[in-house]
Design a protein around this motif. Structure first.
Motif, mmCIF file in Angstrom:
data_model
loop_
_atom_site.group_PDB
_atom_site.id
_atom_site.type_symbol
_atom_site.label_atom_id
_atom_site.label_comp_id
_atom_site.label_asym_id
_atom_site.label_seq_id
_atom_site.Cartn_x
_atom_site.Cartn_y
_atom_site.Cartn_z
ATOM 1 N N ASP A 130 0.860 0.959 8.427
ATOM 2 C CA ASP A 130 2.182 0.748 8.524
ATOM 3 C C ASP A 130 2.820 0.738 10.069
ATOM 4 O OD1 ASP A 130 4.502 0.136 7.447
ATOM 5 O OD2 ASP A 130 5.024 1.979 6.394
ATOM 6 N N HIS A 131 4.143 0.149 10.313
ATOM 7 C CA HIS A 131 4.480 -0.092 11.485
ATOM 8 C C HIS A 131 4.849 1.262 12.252
ATOM 9 C CE1 HIS A 131 5.190 -4.359 10.803
ATOM 10 N NE2 HIS A 131 5.323 -4.212 9.804
ATOM 11 N N LEU A 132 4.245 1.340 13.425
ATOM 12 C CA LEU A 132 4.619 2.517 14.518
ATOM 13 C C LEU A 132 5.955 2.087 14.928
ATOM 14 C CD1 LEU A 132 2.890 4.871 16.150
ATOM 15 C CD2 LEU A 132 2.910 3.198 17.959
ATOM 16 N N SER A 163 -0.390 -6.639 3.612
ATOM 17 C CA SER A 163 0.506 -6.621 2.383
ATOM 18 C C SER A 163 1.849 -5.803 2.756
ATOM 19 C CB SER A 163 -0.315 -6.004 1.187
ATOM 20 O OG SER A 163 -1.274 -6.453 0.883
ATOM 21 N N HIS A 164 2.771 -6.454 2.094
ATOM 22 C CA HIS A 164 4.194 -5.716 2.060
ATOM 23 C C HIS A 164 4.700 -5.456 0.729
ATOM 24 C CE1 HIS A 164 4.301 -6.920 6.467
ATOM 25 N NE2 HIS A 164 5.087 -5.982 6.655
ATOM 26 N N ALA A 165 3.589 -5.768 -0.214
ATOM 27 C CA ALA A 165 3.989 -5.336 -1.761
ATOM 28 C C ALA A 165 2.475 -5.173 -2.599
ATOM 29 C CB ALA A 165 4.768 -6.590 -2.332
ATOM 30 N N GLY A 191 10.427 0.191 5.656
ATOM 31 C CA GLY A 191 11.824 -0.393 5.361
ATOM 32 C C GLY A 191 11.694 -1.804 4.751
ATOM 33 N N HIS A 192 10.671 -2.622 5.094
ATOM 34 C CA HIS A 192 10.711 -3.988 4.524
ATOM 35 C C HIS A 192 9.560 -4.211 3.564
ATOM 36 C CE1 HIS A 192 8.717 -4.138 8.434
ATOM 37 N NE2 HIS A 192 8.099 -5.168 7.889
ATOM 38 N N ALA A 193 8.951 -3.405 3.207
ATOM 39 C CA ALA A 193 7.936 -3.314 2.040
ATOM 40 C C ALA A 193 8.278 -2.660 0.743
ATOM 41 C CB ALA A 193 6.602 -2.800 2.706
ATOM 42 N N VAL A 227 -2.491 -2.892 5.470
ATOM 43 C CA VAL A 227 -1.624 -2.671 4.404
ATOM 44 C C VAL A 227 -0.279 -1.815 4.761
ATOM 45 C CG1 VAL A 227 -1.444 -1.656 2.033
ATOM 46 C CG2 VAL A 227 -3.617 -3.077 2.872
ATOM 47 N N HIS A 228 0.570 -2.331 4.529
ATOM 48 C CA HIS A 228 1.940 -1.734 4.876
ATOM 49 C C HIS A 228 2.469 -0.504 3.721
ATOM 50 C CE1 HIS A 228 2.846 -3.383 8.778
ATOM 51 N NE2 HIS A 228 2.242 -4.265 8.375
ATOM 52 N N THR A 229 3.558 0.364 3.821
ATOM 53 C CA THR A 229 4.026 1.070 3.005
ATOM 54 C C THR A 229 5.582 0.981 2.848
ATOM 55 O OG1 THR A 229 4.558 3.144 4.134
ATOM 56 C CG2 THR A 229 2.213 2.764 3.458
HETATM 57 ZN ZN ZN Z 1 5.934 -5.507 8.507
#
Ligand code: ZN
Ligand code: FE
Ligand code: FE
Ligand code: ZN
Length: 265
Positions: free
Chosen positions: A37-39, A227-229, A12-14, A6-8
């Motif tokens: 989230d992306h490192l 998830s990005h949303a 920048g794109h979630a 799951v992203h946050t």
């Molecule tokens: Zn992503």
């Protein structure tokens, strides 16, 4: 049910607040939700796919704080992971960065072939410069090297190369077998990701044949929505469970403090 990808909004794109992802997880009946989230990537790589370097401590602190709040509200258990890119020329750089972070799990992702983010829809024209079987061969050689690097607990979306529906012409069996063997020997888990259902390919990552190869070799599995949303949390999980059962899995693993613990499927 667990969602370990799951992203946050930090990448920048979630979209959405971290608390909205947690609320969505509670509504979906998740027992565990791991933020991943992306490192950040080293200099020379695009910086617009990931959180900034200086945000890492705040990211981890924010997830740990959300875990406390979620526990009070009856769940889900919130864990803090990260999605790290496989950058073969920056293995030590990645190792050093990850070594300084308090994380429950590190997802390993092959998003780059050399300098090309092949999963970026804005760069899709670069598929025209490749013979598709050569691209698949190169992609799986990167997955194998990533698994064997020891950097990662889980290989995320392990056949991402199919994202836009460009399938190899050759029989993919050897690629799948070799990827499963590498994960097995390296002690890496495989992610079953429902993200592909939302992409042009319209399929779960990985395909059944690759997941069956993982199962035969004793590779443990995790499940993630990528998830990005907030409304993508636990997306398509009925189908993911069905695919896992078909492949012979009856359990999954959750990583806490970088150690795998089995949970029911
Ligand atoms: Zn992503
Ligand atoms: Fe990814
Ligand atoms: Fe992701
Ligand atoms: Zn991802």
């Amino acid at each position: 049910m667990i969602d370990l990808h799951v992203h946050t909004a930090r990448c920048g794109h979630a979209s959405g607040l971290l608390s909205e992802y947690v609320d969505a997880g509670r509504a979906a009946g998740l027992s565990v939700l791991t933020f991943t989230d992306h490192l950040p990537m080293p200099e020379g790589y695009p910086q617009h796919y990931t959180m900034r370097h200086d945000e890492l401590p705040a990211y981890i602190a924010e997830v740990r704080a959300a875990a406390v709040v979620s526990a009070v509200r009856g769940g889900p258990e919130i864990l803090c992971g990260i999605e790290a890119d496989w950058l073969p020329d920056h293995v030590q750089w990645t190792r050093d960065l990850l070594g300084g972070l308090d994380l429950d799990m590190v997802l390993g992702s092959v998003h780059f072939i050399e300098d090309w983010a092949f999963d970026d829809p804005d760069l899709i024209e670069r598929y025209g410069g490749w013979e598709i079987d050569a691209l698949w061969d190169r992609y799986f050689s990167e997955v194998i090297a990533a698994a064997r690097s020891g950097l990662f607990d889980v290989m995320a979306h392990p056949d991402l190369v199919k994202k836009f529906g460009f399938f190899a012409v050759s029989d993919p069996t050897d690629w799948y077998e070799n990827a499963a063997l590498a994960m097995s020997e390296a002690g890496c888990a495989v992610e079953v990701s429902t993200a592909g259902l939302r992409k042009p390919v319209g399929e779960i990552y990985p395909t059944g044949a690759l997941l069956r190869a993982c199962r035969r070799r004793g590779v443990p599995a995790t499940m993630g929505s990528d998830s990005h949303a907030p409304d993508e949390v636990a997306f398509g999980f009925d189908r993911a469970r069905a695919l896992l059962r078909e492949a012979g899995y009856d359990s999954l693993v959750v990583f806490r403090d970088r150690r795998a613990e089995e949970v029911a499927l």
